[in-house]
Design a protein around this motif. Sequence first.
Motif, PDB file in Angstrom:
ATOM      1  N   THR A 187      30.459  -0.637 -10.145  1.00 55.11           N
ATOM      2  CA  THR A 187      29.225  -0.532  -9.370  1.00 55.11           C
ATOM      3  C   THR A 187      28.178  -1.526  -9.863  1.00 55.11           C
ATOM      4  O   THR A 187      27.501  -2.197  -9.064  1.00 55.11           O
ATOM      5  CB  THR A 187      28.659   0.895  -9.458  1.00 55.11           C
ATOM      6  OG1 THR A 187      29.615   1.817  -8.931  1.00 55.11           O
ATOM      7  CG2 THR A 187      27.373   1.024  -8.674  1.00 55.11           C
ATOM      8  N   PHE A 196      26.890  -4.418  -7.463  1.00 50.87           N
ATOM      9  CA  PHE A 196      25.573  -4.172  -6.881  1.00 50.87           C
ATOM     10  C   PHE A 196      24.414  -4.372  -7.853  1.00 50.87           C
ATOM     11  O   PHE A 196      23.252  -4.209  -7.477  1.00 50.87           O
ATOM     12  CB  PHE A 196      25.507  -2.747  -6.311  1.00 50.87           C
ATOM     13  CG  PHE A 196      26.574  -2.444  -5.311  1.00 50.87           C
ATOM     14  CD1 PHE A 196      26.549  -3.015  -4.045  1.00 50.87           C
ATOM     15  CD2 PHE A 196      27.639  -1.620  -5.643  1.00 50.87           C
ATOM     16  CE1 PHE A 196      27.547  -2.738  -3.126  1.00 50.87           C
ATOM     17  CE2 PHE A 196      28.638  -1.341  -4.726  1.00 50.87           C
ATOM     18  CZ  PHE A 196      28.598  -1.905  -3.461  1.00 50.87           C
ATOM     19  N   LEU A 240      21.517  -0.195 -11.276  1.00 57.61           N
ATOM     20  CA  LEU A 240      21.015   0.823 -10.353  1.00 57.61           C
ATOM     21  C   LEU A 240      20.473   2.011 -11.148  1.00 57.61           C
ATOM     22  O   LEU A 240      20.270   1.927 -12.352  1.00 57.61           O
ATOM     23  CB  LEU A 240      22.135   1.260  -9.408  1.00 57.61           C
ATOM     24  CG  LEU A 240      22.761   0.147  -8.541  1.00 57.61           C
ATOM     25  CD1 LEU A 240      23.964   0.668  -7.783  1.00 57.61           C
ATOM     26  CD2 LEU A 240      21.728  -0.417  -7.569  1.00 57.61           C
ATOM     27  N   GLN A 268      22.935   6.774  -8.455  1.00 55.66           N
ATOM     28  CA  GLN A 268      24.009   5.891  -7.999  1.00 55.66           C
ATOM     29  C   GLN A 268      25.195   5.922  -8.972  1.00 55.66           C
ATOM     30  O   GLN A 268      26.360   5.957  -8.548  1.00 55.66           O
ATOM     31  CB  GLN A 268      23.492   4.455  -7.851  1.00 55.66           C
ATOM     32  CG  GLN A 268      22.571   4.229  -6.655  1.00 55.66           C
ATOM     33  CD  GLN A 268      21.150   4.717  -6.904  1.00 55.66           C
ATOM     34  OE1 GLN A 268      20.795   5.050  -8.026  1.00 55.66           O
ATOM     35  NE2 GLN A 268      20.348   4.781  -5.852  1.00 55.66           N
TER      36      GLN A 268
END
Length: 353
Positions: free
Chosen positions: A124, A128, A131, A135
């Motif tokens: 993750t 991305f 976070l 998340q």
Amino acid sequence: MSVTLERAGASRTMKSGRNEKNGRRITWLIIFAVLLGVSILASLAIGLKPLSPETIVETLAGHSTPESHAIIFEQRIPRTLIGIACGAALAVAGSLMQSLTRNPLAEPGLMGVNAGAAVAVVLTVVLFGVLGIWQYMIAAAIGGAIAATVVYTLGRGRDGSIVKLALAGVATSAALAAITQGLILSNQDALDEFRVWVTGSLEGRDISIAQAIAPVILVGLLVAFFVAPSINALSMGEEAAISLGVRVYQTQNLTLLAVTLLVGAATAAIGPISFVGLAVPFVVRAIMGNDVRWVNYGSALLGPVWLLMSDVLARVLMETPEHPHETQVGIIATLAGAPLFLFLMTRRKVEAL
């Protein structure tokens, strides 16, 4: 006539011994419950801003300053509730895994949940960027569930045994750990986030996380208590269990489902803290015997004590007003518990259950 009297006397002696043993077990459960109450009070009172018991009572009653209200309701109550839920979940999952595999040193991560959650969190971050906790929690839950499904599929199949399942869990966890290492070595952000997440922490968790994991952990605990008598029968061997009416395959599947739910929810919420699931049921079993029902009850009470007291130590061990940084609870849970665990191992013969 004398034979009948001897049998009656033996029956009364066995019943008396069983009642005495159960009495000792109930006493230990009461002790664990008292320790849990002390741990909850300590979790609410101790931190960078210590609060007296009188202030805590006044705050809970609605008579408080804005500062104490924020500390209690926005910080300490949520992390205390999460600590209770996750401590119970990890300890009971460890009890189930040790009993099912008949290995007192087995731990809940055997199903690959921790390794799958770790890969998901790191992936993750790689995809991305950095976070928030929510998340990472969602990613960990999905990754842990996928890993557990893979382990179950590889290890069980139509005629898979628990030994085959354990081997599948070890192999899958090793492969996922290699993937995790490759990802964090190639991405600095992933390495930084993983270093914090992998040690486990209750810091920064709010009440919404407690509400999210509570139903999953509750279902897992109910399943764990439901299958405990059948696991006791399985300890005598599958043939003996079948003769007693136990559905072996169903019992094993329900046990694995409970372990996956409990470990998955706890790992998603606070990260992988595997030592609680290893040490707590071992300690409880040393005190209360091998009956899975009593080990589950004791683990559900002592697990939160272990995690909450570790969290209290983590808050104050290295925290100062100038440097308000906490130590990760997973580090303290292992460092504080390892001496006791090793002491019990040296005093008690470790053998198959």
